[in-house]
Design a protein around this motif. Structure first.
Motif, PDB file in Angstrom:
ATOM      1  N   TRP A  27      19.716  -9.409  12.594  1.00 49.53           N
ATOM      2  CA  TRP A  27      18.963  -8.594  11.638  1.00 49.53           C
ATOM      3  C   TRP A  27      17.529  -9.099  11.527  1.00 49.53           C
ATOM      4  O   TRP A  27      16.584  -8.333  11.559  1.00 49.53           O
ATOM      5  N   PHE A  28      17.386 -10.406  11.438  1.00 47.61           N
ATOM      6  CA  PHE A  28      16.055 -10.992  11.302  1.00 47.61           C
ATOM      7  C   PHE A  28      15.202 -10.662  12.521  1.00 47.61           C
ATOM      8  O   PHE A  28      14.052 -10.272  12.411  1.00 47.61           O
ATOM      9  N   TRP A  29      15.820 -10.783  13.716  1.00 41.83           N
ATOM     10  CA  TRP A  29      15.072 -10.531  14.951  1.00 41.83           C
ATOM     11  C   TRP A  29      14.776  -9.050  15.114  1.00 41.83           C
ATOM     12  O   TRP A  29      13.652  -8.655  15.400  1.00 41.83           O
ATOM     13  N   ALA A  30      15.780  -8.200  14.873  1.00 40.92           N
ATOM     14  CA  ALA A  30      15.603  -6.765  15.068  1.00 40.92           C
ATOM     15  C   ALA A  30      14.627  -6.197  14.050  1.00 40.92           C
ATOM     16  O   ALA A  30      13.816  -5.329  14.357  1.00 40.92           O
ATOM     17  N   ALA A  31      14.718  -6.704  12.797  1.00 40.36           N
ATOM     18  CA  ALA A  31      13.840  -6.182  11.750  1.00 40.36           C
ATOM     19  C   ALA A  31      12.392  -6.525  12.028  1.00 40.36           C
ATOM     20  O   ALA A  31      11.480  -5.854  11.557  1.00 40.36           O
ATOM     21  N   ASP A  32      12.177  -7.597  12.792  1.00 42.16           N
ATOM     22  CA  ASP A  32      10.821  -8.042  13.072  1.00 42.16           C
ATOM     23  C   ASP A  32      10.280  -7.462  14.377  1.00 42.16           C
ATOM     24  O   ASP A  32       9.157  -7.736  14.761  1.00 42.16           O
ATOM     25  N   ASP A  90       1.498 -12.006  -5.642  1.00 39.99           N
ATOM     26  CA  ASP A  90       0.427 -11.009  -5.788  1.00 39.99           C
ATOM     27  C   ASP A  90       0.389 -10.096  -4.573  1.00 39.99           C
ATOM     28  O   ASP A  90       0.345  -8.866  -4.703  1.00 39.99           O
ATOM     29  N   TYR A  91       0.394 -10.705  -3.384  1.00 37.84           N
ATOM     30  CA  TYR A  91       0.317  -9.911  -2.158  1.00 37.84           C
ATOM     31  C   TYR A  91       1.504  -8.959  -2.034  1.00 37.84           C
ATOM     32  O   TYR A  91       1.346  -7.782  -1.696  1.00 37.84           O
ATOM     33  N   MET A  92       2.701  -9.443  -2.292  1.00 38.60           N
ATOM     34  CA  MET A  92       3.892  -8.602  -2.158  1.00 38.60           C
ATOM     35  C   MET A  92       3.815  -7.413  -3.128  1.00 38.60           C
ATOM     36  O   MET A  92       4.166  -6.281  -2.773  1.00 38.60           O
ATOM     37  N   ARG A  93       3.367  -7.671  -4.351  1.00 36.05           N
ATOM     38  CA  ARG A  93       3.230  -6.591  -5.334  1.00 36.05           C
ATOM     39  C   ARG A  93       2.170  -5.595  -4.885  1.00 36.05           C
ATOM     40  O   ARG A  93       2.362  -4.376  -4.963  1.00 36.05           O
ATOM     41  N   TRP A  94       1.044  -6.105  -4.406  1.00 31.65           N
ATOM     42  CA  TRP A  94      -0.039  -5.224  -3.969  1.00 31.65           C
ATOM     43  C   TRP A  94       0.353  -4.401  -2.746  1.00 31.65           C
ATOM     44  O   TRP A  94       0.024  -3.211  -2.653  1.00 31.65           O
ATOM     45  N   PHE A  95       1.041  -5.034  -1.780  1.00 27.78           N
ATOM     46  CA  PHE A  95       1.436  -4.300  -0.575  1.00 27.78           C
ATOM     47  C   PHE A  95       2.300  -3.092  -0.944  1.00 27.78           C
ATOM     48  O   PHE A  95       2.162  -2.018  -0.353  1.00 27.78           O
ATOM     49  N   ALA A  96       3.192  -3.271  -1.911  1.00 24.95           N
ATOM     50  CA  ALA A  96       4.048  -2.159  -2.335  1.00 24.95           C
ATOM     51  C   ALA A  96       3.212  -1.031  -2.934  1.00 24.95           C
ATOM     52  O   ALA A  96       3.460   0.158  -2.670  1.00 24.95           O
ATOM     53  N   TYR A 117      -0.429 -13.837   5.327  1.00 28.63           N
ATOM     54  CA  TYR A 117       0.240 -13.421   6.571  1.00 28.63           C
ATOM     55  C   TYR A 117       1.763 -13.532   6.426  1.00 28.63           C
ATOM     56  O   TYR A 117       2.501 -12.677   6.934  1.00 28.63           O
ATOM     57  N   GLU A 118       2.223 -14.544   5.697  1.00 32.78           N
ATOM     58  CA  GLU A 118       3.654 -14.669   5.445  1.00 32.78           C
ATOM     59  C   GLU A 118       4.158 -13.476   4.634  1.00 32.78           C
ATOM     60  O   GLU A 118       5.223 -12.910   4.933  1.00 32.78           O
ATOM     61  N   ALA A 119       3.392 -13.095   3.614  1.00 32.22           N
ATOM     62  CA  ALA A 119       3.805 -11.971   2.771  1.00 32.22           C
ATOM     63  C   ALA A 119       3.789 -10.663   3.551  1.00 32.22           C
ATOM     64  O   ALA A 119       4.683  -9.816   3.393  1.00 32.22           O
ATOM     65  N   LEU A 120       2.775 -10.474   4.400  1.00 33.42           N
ATOM     66  CA  LEU A 120       2.691  -9.235   5.177  1.00 33.42           C
ATOM     67  C   LEU A 120       3.880  -9.112   6.124  1.00 33.42           C
ATOM     68  O   LEU A 120       4.503  -8.044   6.232  1.00 33.42           O
ATOM     69  N   VAL A 121       4.211 -10.194   6.803  1.00 30.97           N
ATOM     70  CA  VAL A 121       5.357 -10.174   7.720  1.00 30.97           C
ATOM     71  C   VAL A 121       6.645  -9.928   6.936  1.00 30.97           C
ATOM     72  O   VAL A 121       7.485  -9.106   7.326  1.00 30.97           O
ATOM     73  N   ASP A 122       6.790 -10.616   5.816  1.00 28.00           N
ATOM     74  CA  ASP A 122       7.997 -10.466   5.005  1.00 28.00           C
ATOM     75  C   ASP A 122       8.107  -9.042   4.460  1.00 28.00           C
ATOM     76  O   ASP A 122       9.191  -8.436   4.478  1.00 28.00           O
ATOM     77  N   TYR A 123       6.998  -8.500   3.977  1.00 23.81           N
ATOM     78  CA  TYR A 123       7.029  -7.136   3.432  1.00 23.81           C
ATOM     79  C   TYR A 123       7.425  -6.130   4.511  1.00 23.81           C
ATOM     80  O   TYR A 123       8.262  -5.250   4.280  1.00 23.81           O
ATOM     81  N   ASN A 124       6.857  -6.259   5.675  1.00 23.34           N
ATOM     82  CA  ASN A 124       7.156  -5.308   6.749  1.00 23.34           C
ATOM     83  C   ASN A 124       8.587  -5.451   7.274  1.00 23.34           C
ATOM     84  O   ASN A 124       9.204  -4.466   7.686  1.00 23.34           O
ATOM     85  N   ARG A 125       9.129  -6.656   7.249  1.00 18.96           N
ATOM     86  CA  ARG A 125      10.529  -6.837   7.644  1.00 18.96           C
ATOM     87  C   ARG A 125      11.467  -6.116   6.685  1.00 18.96           C
ATOM     88  O   ARG A 125      12.502  -5.582   7.085  1.00 18.96           O
ATOM     89  N   LEU A 132       3.020  -1.645   7.221  1.00 16.26           N
ATOM     90  CA  LEU A 132       1.614  -1.715   6.837  1.00 16.26           C
ATOM     91  C   LEU A 132       0.898  -2.512   7.915  1.00 16.26           C
ATOM     92  O   LEU A 132       1.286  -3.650   8.206  1.00 16.26           O
ATOM     93  N   TYR A 133      -0.120  -1.941   8.513  1.00 20.84           N
ATOM     94  CA  TYR A 133      -0.820  -2.610   9.597  1.00 20.84           C
ATOM     95  C   TYR A 133      -2.028  -3.384   9.077  1.00 20.84           C
ATOM     96  O   TYR A 133      -2.556  -3.109   7.998  1.00 20.84           O
ATOM     97  N   LEU A 134      -2.451  -4.322   9.873  1.00 17.25           N
ATOM     98  CA  LEU A 134      -3.545  -5.227   9.512  1.00 17.25           C
ATOM     99  C   LEU A 134      -4.737  -5.014  10.427  1.00 17.25           C
ATOM    100  O   LEU A 134      -4.590  -4.994  11.651  1.00 17.25           O
TER     101      LEU A 134
END
Length: 740
Positions: A27-32, A90-96, A117-125, A132-134
């Motif tokens: 799941w971790f690999w496929a989701a990423d 903050d980042y996770m809340r804002w990304f949503a 970058y950790e939050a962006l990867v986690d949010y997209n997973r 969300l692209y960067l």
């Protein structure tokens, strides 16, 4: 349990653990995973340019992609960007919220902290659907470039190259950056490269620096790199940019990916000629995107510009832009400019990577169709931003990225920055006269926002704890009670009158004293005698009467542009203490322009910012206006006044503007507090109700402690929902490019 059964149970448990672990890993690999396509050189592509289109590889084919984006700053109230205070939460809340708004791209200007970058990867997973692209910006040595005016200096090239290497390493989660003042640092392990849409290299270029670089290095050969090269007609500065972009490509290629490339540009250094631009400096030199080309970069290359509707001034004056009408049938110079810029960049995509207007009291430039740099409510901000977004899309651009996601208190603006002293404390208060601080779609409001609502109801005041408010025992006819409080943005007043307040029959004045000097008499104070002068005078009445005025000899605006710059005529009597003259509170929006700097003479332009709007600050009320200053209901009058309109240069250190007027710079004094004198004037007789003599020095003083930390409230502005609707209505770019 028998030994054989124990062994069997252990084996089954181990098997289940392996299965669960394998499932979790899958799941971790496929989701990423991100769908991509390989190039002829073995690199992976997710985005590419194709003719005038920007494309994404999706569902096993290339599809047109319109970048609907938002720029993201690196600061919070009470901090500067270099402090990097934003947390993972903050980042996770804002990304949503950004995702919900309909944006598909987040642009950052520089390297953020690892948690971004950790939050962006986690949010997209975690999210369903498209990620969300960067768009990653790479900050150039801006201050050095402006100071040295030569991009080829070894220290500048080396600093920029190192910044490029650091940015690529940060995005791909493969670097540890040491602590440096004003820079992101830490260990980067989250690979956000798979969510990258492109690289945005550099900052807005200073035209004098560009021109000087071209002059000093006019014989330099066009750069020929492995991935990018400069064309034969490239200038020295364009050759330098080609070299830096090639450096980005070289660094990224190490990770087996290619992403589209661009460099930052703005209207001031665009490749077009602007015969109507009054200032030579604003049309001095060009930085031309078409003079750079990819060599072996299959992801491609696109042009990008920061384009606002109010700057430079040719948006108002250039007749070559006054021929095109928008959908509403209005002459629209912004739309005309977009069309000209698009036509110039044939066979390559072009994006507007900054656009928008702020929701602020202050104004810094005027634009056509009311698209000024400031002076807008949040609703007006949203409506204008949505119009600009739609026009960018209609004109065939590949993307539009609004400026900016969150309000940034630390920002400065040319027409208020000389009045904000000490300069290094700007982040500790929000000056609503500084429009640059209020471009955000996400509002960062001072601490009393949502606690005190300006609506003419005193219930919320009664609920404040005693430590948060102060009752002033001001014995004035017609007034029962006066209460005051404050926060990082405003001074608040509540007046309980003896009779209902009727602006048709009376005016409520509030004189404000913060230091010795000022007006002891004035036409607005008929027959009144004071023992100490007032710096400012607040008037509440009919819509055209409600305003705050400033004592003539205290007036920052007149002192700066009159005495220092000679752009305003200041009468001799206005320079005297206790002149009896109160003047409207104004800001400059365009300086006096005259040859040789300009093509002809243009006088100073100014706007009044002391008008006080009657309304409500209740964001749930249909009549809500973020610029609201006061409201009255029955016997209750509520008022909030921005700190600077009362003469404050920094309320967090109790600093007010001094009357001293020698030298080139303003000086400040530390005030002991605020004394106020409220009084009612009968509209029919023009007489003050009650006594006619007051000892201001004997009036009680509102006092507070300075602060080093701030409180604030985060809330979506009205502009958020308007932009959300506009973003969701845009699906794909106008198809003007070649097809694969």
């Amino acid at each position: 349990m028998e030994p054989t059964k124990k062994k069997r149970w252990r084996w089954m448990s181990l098997t289940m653990l392996i299965v669960v672990g394998a499932s979790a890993f899958w799941w971790f690999w496929a989701a990423d995973r991100v769908e991509s396509m390989g190039t002829t050189t073995g690199a992976q592509l997710k985005f590419r340019t194709n003719g005038e289109l920007f494309e994404v590889y999706q569902n096993q084919k290339w599809q047109p992609f319109f970048a609907k984006g938002v720029n993201l700053g690196a600061s919070l109230p009470g901090h500067y960007p270099g402090e990097l205070p934003i947390t993972r939460e903050d980042y996770m809340r804002w990304f949503a919220m950004i995702d919900e708004m309909g944006a598909n791209v987040i642009r950052v200007y520089t390297i953020h902290s690892p948690v971004f970058y950790e939050a962006l990867v986690d949010y997209n997973r975690r999210k369903e659907g498209d990620p969300l692209y960067l768009m990653q910006g790479i900050w150039s040595p801006e201050e050095l470039l402006i100071e040295k005016k030569d991009a080829y200096l070894p220290e500048i090239r080396e600093e920029f190259r190192q910044e490029i290497k650091d940015a690529v390493g940060a995005v791909y989660g493969d670097i540890t950056l040491p602590e440096k003042p004003g820079k992101a640092s830490g260990t980067y392990r989250a690979n956000a490269g798979k969510y990258l849409i492109g690289w945005h290299t550099g900052t807005e270029w200073d035209p004098v620096m560009v021109k000087n670089t071209n002059r000093l290095h006019q014989k330099v050969a066009p750069y020929q790199g492995k991935y990018f090269h400069a064309t034969p007609n490239a200038t020295a500065f364009e050759t330098w940019i080609a070299e830096m972009m090639d450096t980005v490509a070289t660094e990224e290629s190490k990770y087996g990916w290619q992403h589209p490339m661009t460099f930052t540009n703005w209207v001031t250094t665009d490749p077009l000629s602007h015969p109507g631009e009054p200032i030579h400096h604003e049309d001095l030199v060009s930085v031309d995107s078409t003079h750079i080309e990819p060599t072996q970069w299959e992801a491609g290359y696109f042009a990008s510009y920061h384009v606002y509707p109010y700057y430079p001034d040719f948006f108002r004056y250039d007749t070559t832009l006054q021929q095109l009408k928008n959908d509403a049938g209005q002459i629209d110079t912004y739309k005309a400019y977009l069309r000209q810029l698009k036509q110039y960049h044939k066979n390559m995509p072009i994006m507007v990577t900054e656009f928008g207007v702020p929701a602020s009291v202050g104004v810094a430039h005027l634009g056509n169709l009311g698209r000024n740099q400031g002076g807008h409510s949040e609703k007006q901000q949203g409506e204008i931003d949505a119009e600009l977004l739609q026009e960018i899309h209609q004109e065939g651009y590949a993307g539009a990225i609004v400026f900016v996601w969150q309000d940034e208190w630390f920002k400065k603006t040319w027409n208020t920055m000389r009045f904000e002293l000490p300069e290094d404390r700007r982040s500790l208060w929000i000056n609503v006269l500084t429009n640059e601080s209020l471009f955000g779609v996400l509002g960062m409001y001072p601490n009393k926002e949502g606690v005190l609502t300006i609506d003419g109801n005193r219930t919320d005041w009664d609920q404040l704890v005693p430590e948060e408010k102060q009752r002033l025992d001001v014995q004035v006819p017609g007034v029962d009670e006066i209460w005051m409080t404050h926060d990082e943005g405003y001074v608040y007043f509540l007046a309980q009158l003896k009779e209902e307040f009727d602006p048709a029959k009376q005016q409520l004045y509030v004189g404000v004293d913060t230091l010795p000097g000022g007006n002891k008499h004035a036409v607005q104070l008929p027959g009144l005698t004071l023992d100490e002068g007032l710096e400012t005078l607040i008037a509440l009445g009919k819509a055209d009467e409600s305003q705050i005025q400033i004592a003539a000899n205290y007036d920052f605006h007149a002192r700066l542009y009159g005495k220092r710059y000679g752009m305003l005529a200041v009468k001799e009597e206005e320079k005297k203490d206790d002149s009896g003259i109160f003047k409207p509170w104004k800001l400059a929006v365009s300086l006096e322009m005259e040859p040789p700097d300009s093509k002809k003479y243009y006088p100073l332009e100014e706007v009044e910012v002391g008008k006080l709007i009657r309304g409500t600050t209740d964001a749930q009320d249909p009549q809500y206006d973020s610029r609201t200053s006061w409201q009255a209901k029955g016997k209750v009058v509520e008022l909030r006044v921005p700190w600077m309109l009362l003469g404050f240069t920094d309320p967090s250190s109790l600093s007010v503007m001094s009357y001293e007027d020698e030298g080139k710079s303003f000086t400040t004094k530390t005030t002991k507090g605020i004394r106020i004198l409220p009084f009612l004037v009968d509209t029919a007789t023009k007489q003050i109700v009650g006594q006619n003599a007051y000892a201001v020095t004997k009036l009680p003083m509102y006092t507070w402690q300075g602060w080093e930390q701030v409180g604030y409230h985060e809330r979506k502005k009205q502009s958020y929902s308007i932009l959300k609707k506009a973003f969701h209505e845009i699906e794909a770019p106008v198809k003007t490019g070649t097809q694969p």
